[in-house]
Motif scaffolding. Structure first.
Motif, PDB file in Angstrom:
ATOM      1  N   ILE A 119       0.852  -1.202   0.000  1.00  0.00           N
ATOM      2  CA  ILE A 119       0.000   0.000   0.000  1.00  0.00           C
ATOM      3  C   ILE A 119       0.882   1.244   0.000  1.00  0.00           C
ATOM      4  O   ILE A 119       0.659   2.197  -0.742  1.00  0.00           O
TER       5      ILE A 119
ATOM      6  N   MET B  82       2.294   2.012  -3.269  1.00  0.00           N
ATOM      7  CA  MET B  82       1.340   2.501  -4.263  1.00  0.00           C
ATOM      8  C   MET B  82       1.270   4.022  -4.264  1.00  0.00           C
ATOM      9  O   MET B  82       0.721   4.627  -5.186  1.00  0.00           O
TER      10      MET B  82
ATOM     11  N   ARG C   8       3.862   5.742  -4.561  1.00  0.00           N
ATOM     12  CA  ARG C   8       5.137   6.010  -5.222  1.00  0.00           C
ATOM     13  C   ARG C   8       6.225   6.283  -4.187  1.00  0.00           C
ATOM     14  O   ARG C   8       5.994   6.975  -3.206  1.00  0.00           O
TER      15      ARG C   8
ATOM     16  N   ASP D  50       2.674  11.573  -1.706  1.00  0.00           N
ATOM     17  CA  ASP D  50       1.233  11.366  -1.527  1.00  0.00           C
ATOM     18  C   ASP D  50       0.935  10.967  -0.072  1.00  0.00           C
ATOM     19  O   ASP D  50       1.402   9.929   0.393  1.00  0.00           O
TER      20      ASP D  50
ATOM     21  N   LEU E 119      -1.957  10.115   1.278  1.00  0.00           N
ATOM     22  CA  LEU E 119      -3.100   9.222   1.486  1.00  0.00           C
ATOM     23  C   LEU E 119      -2.683   7.783   1.787  1.00  0.00           C
ATOM     24  O   LEU E 119      -3.161   7.189   2.753  1.00  0.00           O
ATOM     25  N   PRO E 120      -1.753   7.170   0.979  1.00  0.00           N
ATOM     26  CA  PRO E 120      -1.373   5.794   1.301  1.00  0.00           C
ATOM     27  C   PRO E 120      -0.794   5.647   2.698  1.00  0.00           C
ATOM     28  O   PRO E 120      -0.980   4.614   3.341  1.00  0.00           O
TER      29      PRO E 120
ATOM     30  N   LEU F   5      -3.683   5.329   4.854  1.00  0.00           N
ATOM     31  CA  LEU F   5      -4.294   4.009   4.662  1.00  0.00           C
ATOM     32  C   LEU F   5      -3.492   2.942   5.382  1.00  0.00           C
ATOM     33  O   LEU F   5      -4.046   2.049   6.032  1.00  0.00           O
TER      34      LEU F   5
ATOM     35  N   PHE G 170     -11.999   2.547   0.521  1.00  0.00           N
ATOM     36  CA  PHE G 170     -11.250   2.199   1.734  1.00  0.00           C
ATOM     37  C   PHE G 170     -12.148   2.215   2.962  1.00  0.00           C
ATOM     38  O   PHE G 170     -11.982   1.404   3.867  1.00  0.00           O
TER      39      PHE G 170
ATOM     40  N   ALA H 269      -5.323  -0.882  -2.771  1.00  0.00           N
ATOM     41  CA  ALA H 269      -4.083  -0.146  -3.010  1.00  0.00           C
ATOM     42  C   ALA H 269      -3.788  -0.064  -4.500  1.00  0.00           C
ATOM     43  O   ALA H 269      -3.371   0.984  -5.013  1.00  0.00           O
TER      44      ALA H 269
END
Lengths: 118, 540
Positions: free
Chosen positions: A47, A50, A52, A74, A76-77, A80, B140, B188
């Protein structure tokens, strides 16, 4: 340098996922819980990947760098992954309890609750 | 007033969360207030769900434009914030959850709630996860609600403890943890490819993908599909299901009747939205899903015929109904979806009632009576022991003619689950058959034929198995009639009466299901409601 970082990263994800899958297919509950943990690590790294891979880029906007999104990684990942880690941790702990209960009821650590006949 | 109505969509999530948290904090000794709090919470959810049901149909004026209701959490508009989306299908599922939840709660209060700790809070968290799954408009967030639901279900499946429950629970937990990891990988991948997790924005971004990325997107969709098919109990991913459902405590089994339908619901919703992008991925809809559903039906039917215990039989019936739904959604055209939603409601209510009924009918029976006559002779088993798991002294005042009630309710369940008139199971299957024939010009003839044969055969097999086991349970002369409490008989009777009402008023229920199907397939309206097209003034 980025290339070697990506190589190491993907190798780590792949090896952990492979080891986790192998362990999940084993017949002992302890092997399964380690396998699930390894798989969860691999998935969490995946995750993260993802979003990058970037070196030295902050995820949160700072006054020094200004408002250009290209200067940031980023975020957001990362959020997450945090959620996934917490949930994975909780469910693994719960599974550990069930594993011990199963061991207590059946007296064996085989997933089917009984030793296979020789 | 308008201000409060605006917050209605969050109520089905917030209410059980708060109630569950309070229940966790309160001590077990305050039994009365705990039960009262649980009931207040479930009744509030019922009220909210039925209000949303009316609102999604336009019968209740809501402060949202169009048929699709949007609730932006924290006031952050999509796609940057997480939104809750209420359309007819979501409202139907919410109302179904609340109704079944109320019945299972009433039933559990009589006896089963005391069989272990933390039943009431776990039950509330399960409802929260279910409601959230139906409402959320974010991939999500869907995962998070799935996990809330599953974590609660892990606790509930072990409720009452015992070796067989723990063993079945162990398998259930491992399989679902693995499916959750698949879900994460897919989410993902989807995010890495499209840069969004919003379900409404997803089709727009997918349509804009480079052709070289399509293959990777198909992989992501396939992994996502596997995660949901595990939950839906599709063959070959359903071997965990009969043991887990069959061994769960009866009220837990009743509420689990809707758990497999969550997977079916998400497959349907995502499938329709992704179809809008023009890049149709395989696991969501299409011939592939049709055959997958057919095989699931066949395997479920064989399980039904071979089951030697009523609770295993009920679990296999859940698989059959899941297979029927998957087959209907995979069918060419969209005509079958409305009747399939009706069938879903009917089979969930019937399945829930059946799980609760089984335990009542099997009280005072000897364990060996579970075996069929042939295997009983083959194993030379004469007398078994009394089922020690059902402490009979705990059962309360006997209601008159308990056996008569149980027999009638059993017959009603059989009619419902096998699709015989006059209950709603018949209307559902009849509407499915009618719709499959009506879609004949577009759908290939072998598909229609296979579907009809599978539907009729699975019904017939269910009838054979249920009457065979029913004879052994009800014409068992060697036992005393079981003692029931009103609290236990009431919910079963209520669920069956709802099914009877659904059959008597098809113009209300079936029409609502068709409308739900129509608004579901109007994915453009869904997307426009969540992400309004940019106002002209802002356009360059």
């Amino acid at each position: 340098m980025t290339l070697s970082m990506e190589l190491i990263f993907s190798l780590a994800v792949g090896i952990m996922a492979a080891a986790g899958l192998y362990l999940i297919l084993r017949p002992r509950t302890f092997q399964i819980i380690i396998g699930l943990s390894l798989l969860a690590y691999a998935v969490n790294l995946f995750i993260f990947g993802m979003g990058r891979l970037r070196l030295g880029a902050p995820p949160v906007i700072t006054p020094a760098l200004g408002g250009n999104p290209a200067l940031y990684t980023d975020p957001l990942p990362q959020a997450l992954v945090l959620t996934a880690i917490v949930i994975g941790f909780a469910t693994t702990a719960l599974f550990l309890v069930v594993l011990l209960a199963s061991r207590g009821f059946s007296g064996t650590d085989h997933v089917d609750g009984e030793e296979p006949e020789e | 007033m308008t201000h409060w109505l605006h917050h209605l969509p969050i109520l089905p999530i917030l209410t059980p969360m708060l109630a569950g948290a309070l229940l966790l904090l309160s001590s077990d000794s305050r039994h009365g207030p705990r039960i009262a709090l649980s009931f207040v919470s479930v009744l509030l959810q019922c009220a909210a769900a039925f209000a949303l049901l009316a609102a999604a149909d336009g019968r209740l004026t809501m402060p949202w434009p169009g048929a699709v209701g949007i609730y932006a959490l924290g006031g952050w508009a999509a796609p940057f914030g997480i939104v809750l989306v209420v359309d007819r299908l979501a409202a139907v599922m919410l109302a179904l959850t609340a109704t079944l939840g109320l019945a299972a709660l009433v039933y559990s209060v009589a006896r089963w709630e005391k069989a272990g700790v933390h039943f009431l809070p776990l039950f509330q968290f399960l409802l929260m996860g279910l409601n959230g799954t139906f409402l959320t408009g974010d991939l999500f967030n869907l995962f998070v609600f799935f996990e809330v639901m599953l974590a609660a279900s892990y606790g509930l499946v072990l409720h009452g403890s015992g070796g067989s429950r723990v063993r079945a629970g162990l398998h259930y937990i491992v399989v679902n943890l693995l499916a959750s990891l698949f879900f994460l990988i897919a989410a993902a991948l989807v995010y890495g490819l499209t840069g969004t997790l919003n379900l409404a924005e997803l089709p727009l971004r997918v349509a804009a993908l480079d052709a070289s990325d399509h293959q990777l997107f198909h992989v992501a969709a396939a992994i996502l599909g596997v995660a949901f098919l595990v939950k839906a109990g599709a063959w070959p991913l359903n071997f965990w299901l009969p043991a887990a459902y069959g061994n769960a405590a009866p009220p837990v089994g009743a509420i689990f009747a809707i758990l497999t339908k969550v997977g079916v619901y998400v497959l349907l919703r995502l499938g329709v939205l992704l179809q809008e992008s023009g890049v149709a991925p395989a696991p969501f809809g299409g011939t592939w899903l049709f055959y997958c559903g057919l095989v699931t039906m066949a395997v479920g039917t064989m399980g039904v015929l071979s089951a030697q215990r009523l609770d295993h039989l009920a679990a296999f019936l859940v698989i059959v109904s899941s297979g029927t739904l998957l087959t209907s959604f995979g069918f060419t055209g969209t005509l079958l979806t409305g009747p399939a939603i009706y069938y879903l409601i009917s089979s969930v209510l019937g399945g829930g009632a059946f799980f609760m009924l089984i335990e009542m009918a099997e009280r005072n029976r000897k364990q060996s009576a579970d075996m069929l006559a042939i295997s009983q002779e083959a194993f030379g088993m004469e007398a078994g022991q009394h089922d020690s798991e059902h402490p009979d002294e705990m059962a309360g005042v006997a209601i008159p003619a308990a056996m008569a009630f149980l027999g009638l309710a059993f017959v009603a369940c059989v009619l419902l689950l096998t699709g015989l008139p006059p209950l709603s199971g018949f209307v559902g299957k009849f509407a499915l058959l009618g719709a499959s024939l009506a879609s004949l010009p577009n759908a290939p003839l072998p598909h229609v034929g296979l579907f009809i044969v599978a539907l009729l055969l699975s019904g017939m097999a269910g009838l054979i198995a249920l009457s065979r086991l029913g004879i052994r349970v009800f014409w068992d002369m060697e036992r005393e009639p079981p003692r029931l409490q009103w609290l236990e008989a009431g919910p079963v009777a209520a669920l069956l009466l709802i099914c009877q009402w659904m059959a008597l008023a098809p113009e209300t229920t079936l029409a609502y299901c068709s409308a739900a199907s129509n608004s579901l397939y109007d994915a453009g309206a869904y997307i426009r409601s969540v992400i309004p097209p940019a106002p002209a003034a802002l356009a360059p």
